[in-house]
Enzyme design. Structure first.
Site, PDB file in Angstrom:
ATOM      1  N   TYR A   1     -12.698  -2.810  -3.773  1.00 18.68           N
ATOM      2  CA  TYR A   1     -13.231  -2.719  -2.407  1.00 18.68           C
ATOM      3  C   TYR A   1     -14.767  -2.629  -2.413  1.00 18.68           C
ATOM      4  O   TYR A   1     -15.352  -2.021  -1.507  1.00 18.68           O
ATOM      5  CB  TYR A   1     -12.614  -1.531  -1.677  1.00 18.68           C
ATOM      6  CG  TYR A   1     -11.172  -1.766  -1.243  1.00 18.68           C
ATOM      7  CD1 TYR A   1     -10.796  -2.922  -0.559  1.00 18.68           C
ATOM      8  CD2 TYR A   1     -10.183  -0.817  -1.495  1.00 18.68           C
ATOM      9  CE1 TYR A   1      -9.486  -3.146  -0.157  1.00 18.68           C
ATOM     10  CE2 TYR A   1      -8.866  -1.030  -1.083  1.00 18.68           C
ATOM     11  CZ  TYR A   1      -8.529  -2.192  -0.409  1.00 18.68           C
ATOM     12  OH  TYR A   1      -7.224  -2.406   0.001  1.00 18.68           O
TER      13      TYR A   1
ATOM     14  N   THR B   1      -6.679  -7.428  10.003  1.00 20.67           N
ATOM     15  CA  THR B   1      -6.971  -6.176   9.294  1.00 20.67           C
ATOM     16  C   THR B   1      -6.734  -4.975  10.195  1.00 20.67           C
ATOM     17  O   THR B   1      -6.071  -4.007   9.808  1.00 20.67           O
ATOM     18  CB  THR B   1      -8.452  -6.182   8.838  1.00 20.67           C
ATOM     19  OG1 THR B   1      -8.688  -7.348   8.055  1.00 20.67           O
ATOM     20  CG2 THR B   1      -8.787  -4.927   8.054  1.00 20.67           C
TER      21      THR B   1
ATOM     22  N   PHE C   1     -16.030   4.605   6.101  1.00 22.34           N
ATOM     23  CA  PHE C   1     -14.625   4.910   5.802  1.00 22.34           C
ATOM     24  C   PHE C   1     -14.238   4.651   4.340  1.00 22.34           C
ATOM     25  O   PHE C   1     -13.070   4.761   3.975  1.00 22.34           O
ATOM     26  CB  PHE C   1     -13.694   4.096   6.721  1.00 22.34           C
ATOM     27  CG  PHE C   1     -13.889   2.595   6.639  1.00 22.34           C
ATOM     28  CD1 PHE C   1     -13.339   1.847   5.604  1.00 22.34           C
ATOM     29  CD2 PHE C   1     -14.633   1.932   7.613  1.00 22.34           C
ATOM     30  CE1 PHE C   1     -13.520   0.478   5.525  1.00 22.34           C
ATOM     31  CE2 PHE C   1     -14.824   0.545   7.549  1.00 22.34           C
ATOM     32  CZ  PHE C   1     -14.259  -0.179   6.494  1.00 22.34           C
TER      33      PHE C   1
ATOM     34  N   LYS D   1       0.828  -1.209   0.000  1.00 26.97           N
ATOM     35  CA  LYS D   1       0.000   0.000   0.000  1.00 26.97           C
ATOM     36  C   LYS D   1       0.868   1.267   0.000  1.00 26.97           C
ATOM     37  O   LYS D   1       2.080   1.200   0.290  1.00 26.97           O
ATOM     38  CB  LYS D   1      -0.939  -0.034   1.203  1.00 26.97           C
ATOM     39  CG  LYS D   1      -1.979  -1.161   1.131  1.00 26.97           C
ATOM     40  CD  LYS D   1      -2.986  -1.075   2.272  1.00 26.97           C
ATOM     41  CE  LYS D   1      -4.079  -2.130   2.127  1.00 26.97           C
ATOM     42  NZ  LYS D   1      -5.173  -1.948   3.110  1.00 26.97           N
TER      43      LYS D   1
ATOM     44  N   GLU E   1      -8.752 -11.175  -8.391  1.00 24.14           N
ATOM     45  CA  GLU E   1      -7.937  -9.971  -8.163  1.00 24.14           C
ATOM     46  C   GLU E   1      -6.704  -9.949  -9.069  1.00 24.14           C
ATOM     47  O   GLU E   1      -6.317  -8.885  -9.571  1.00 24.14           O
ATOM     48  CB  GLU E   1      -7.514  -9.910  -6.693  1.00 24.14           C
ATOM     49  CG  GLU E   1      -8.695  -9.644  -5.773  1.00 24.14           C
ATOM     50  CD  GLU E   1      -8.327  -9.625  -4.295  1.00 24.14           C
ATOM     51  OE1 GLU E   1      -7.183  -9.968  -3.947  1.00 24.14           O
ATOM     52  OE2 GLU E   1      -9.202  -9.270  -3.485  1.00 24.14           O
TER      53      GLU E   1
ATOM     54  N   HIS F   1      -2.315  -5.220   1.179  1.00 26.53           N
ATOM     55  CA  HIS F   1      -3.534  -5.946   0.830  1.00 26.53           C
ATOM     56  C   HIS F   1      -3.124  -7.367   0.485  1.00 26.53           C
ATOM     57  O   HIS F   1      -2.108  -7.570  -0.200  1.00 26.53           O
ATOM     58  CB  HIS F   1      -4.229  -5.337  -0.391  1.00 26.53           C
ATOM     59  CG  HIS F   1      -5.252  -6.271  -0.980  1.00 26.53           C
ATOM     60  ND1 HIS F   1      -6.518  -6.390  -0.476  1.00 26.53           N
ATOM     61  CD2 HIS F   1      -5.147  -7.199  -1.984  1.00 26.53           C
ATOM     62  CE1 HIS F   1      -7.172  -7.329  -1.158  1.00 26.53           C
ATOM     63  NE2 HIS F   1      -6.365  -7.834  -2.071  1.00 26.53           N
TER      64      HIS F   1
ATOM     65  N   ASN G   1      -2.693  -0.158   6.865  1.00 24.23           N
ATOM     66  CA  ASN G   1      -2.186  -1.426   7.405  1.00 24.23           C
ATOM     67  C   ASN G   1      -1.227  -2.155   6.460  1.00 24.23           C
ATOM     68  O   ASN G   1      -1.154  -3.364   6.419  1.00 24.23           O
ATOM     69  CB  ASN G   1      -3.372  -2.311   7.825  1.00 24.23           C
ATOM     70  CG  ASN G   1      -4.335  -2.548   6.687  1.00 24.23           C
ATOM     71  OD1 ASN G   1      -4.060  -2.176   5.545  1.00 24.23           O
ATOM     72  ND2 ASN G   1      -5.457  -3.191   6.970  1.00 24.23           N
TER      73      ASN G   1
HETATM   74  N1  UDP Z   1     -10.442  -0.885   6.468  1.00 24.32           N
HETATM   75  C1  UDP Z   1     -10.583   0.288   7.202  1.00 24.32           C
HETATM   76  N2  UDP Z   1     -11.349   0.257   8.356  1.00 24.32           N
HETATM   77  C2  UDP Z   1     -11.939  -0.869   8.789  1.00 24.32           C
HETATM   78  C3  UDP Z   1     -11.790  -2.058   8.032  1.00 24.32           C
HETATM   79  C4  UDP Z   1     -11.046  -2.027   6.883  1.00 24.32           C
HETATM   80  O1  UDP Z   1     -10.054   1.333   6.829  1.00 24.32           O
HETATM   81  O2  UDP Z   1     -12.608  -0.848   9.844  1.00 24.32           O
HETATM   82  C5  UDP Z   1      -9.608  -0.865   5.243  1.00 24.32           C
HETATM   83  C6  UDP Z   1      -8.219  -1.473   5.502  1.00 24.32           C
HETATM   84  O3  UDP Z   1      -7.262  -0.732   4.762  1.00 24.32           O
HETATM   85  C7  UDP Z   1      -8.404  -2.869   4.958  1.00 24.32           C
HETATM   86  C8  UDP Z   1      -9.293  -2.601   3.740  1.00 24.32           C
HETATM   87  O4  UDP Z   1     -10.217  -1.614   4.221  1.00 24.32           O
HETATM   88  O5  UDP Z   1      -7.168  -3.472   4.617  1.00 24.32           O
HETATM   89  C9  UDP Z   1     -10.040  -3.795   3.208  1.00 24.32           C
HETATM   90  O6  UDP Z   1     -10.810  -4.354   4.250  1.00 24.32           O
HETATM   91  P1  UDP Z   1     -10.952  -5.925   4.406  1.00 24.32           P
HETATM   92  O7  UDP Z   1     -12.056  -6.160   5.385  1.00 24.32           O
HETATM   93  O8  UDP Z   1     -11.066  -6.560   3.059  1.00 24.32           O
HETATM   94  O9  UDP Z   1      -9.592  -6.324   5.133  1.00 24.32           O
HETATM   95  P2  UDP Z   1      -8.249  -7.029   4.591  1.00 24.32           P
HETATM   96  O10 UDP Z   1      -8.664  -8.113   3.633  1.00 24.32           O
HETATM   97  O11 UDP Z   1      -7.386  -5.973   3.946  1.00 24.32           O
HETATM   98  O12 UDP Z   1      -7.599  -7.587   5.829  1.00 24.32           O
HETATM   99 MG    MG Z   2      -9.934  -7.996   2.053  1.00 26.36          MG
END
Ligand code: UDP
Ligand code: MG
Length: 153
Positions: free
Chosen positions: A49, A91, A57, A9, A126, A115, A112
């Protein structure tokens, strides 16, 4: 062998952590088969997303992903999707276990670091979203016999 998508990221790049994160996947024994640096667009993030489009958010997330270039990587290996997902950690990075990428380099739910695809099915979707066939490099891995059992290759 299984393939998965990792996106380093914008914060990973800006904080100078890209090499460190790539190194972790290399050391685990995963094989890098495609890689490119791009700027993500609002359009592709709407699709990538889509499962979060109703979250408050959502725009912050997309803005964060467009704030600087990202590095797209395809890693290949035995059980690559789950292995990479576990290496990334939770996450919400404040809850991520130390030793994971998020647990070592972030405390943020949004910023974080990486991805990672969450299932083999989504990994295929993807990878098709971000790479074309000519982006992949095919090369021998002479150490495979030292990394895997015959039925894992
Ligand atoms: N995200 C966020 N707030 C949240 C949950 C997710 O900003 O409460 C963002 C974060 O950058 C995350 C991305 O949205 O990596 C995608 O969310 P997902 O639930 O798919 O998590 P991931 O697969 O990245 O662990
Ligand atoms: Mg995800």
């Amino acid at each position: 062998m299984e393939r998965t998508l990792v996106i380093l990221k914008p914060g990973c790049l800006q904080r100078g952590l890209a090499g460190e994160v790539i190194s972790r996947f290399e050391k685990r024994g995963l094989k890098l088969v495609a890689m490119k640096m791009v700027r993500l667009t609002d359009e592709v993030l709407d699709v990538h997303y889509a499962h979060l489009k109703d979250k408050p958010f959502f725009q912050w997330l997309k803005d964060g992903m467009m704030a600087a270039p990202v590095i797209l990587c395809c890693w290949e290996g035995h059980c690559a999707v789950q292995v990479v997902r576990d290496m990334a950690g939770a996450t919400r990075a404040s809850k991520a276990v130390p030793g994971t990428i998020r647990g070592d380099y972030s405390t943020s739910a949004q910023e974080n670091i990486v991805h990672t695809s969450d299932s083999p099915e989504n990994a295929a979707i993807e990878l098709e979203r971000f790479f074309v066939e000519s982006d992949y490099c095919f090369y021998d891995s002479p150490l495979d016999a030292f990394k895997y059992a015959p039925d894992e290759i």
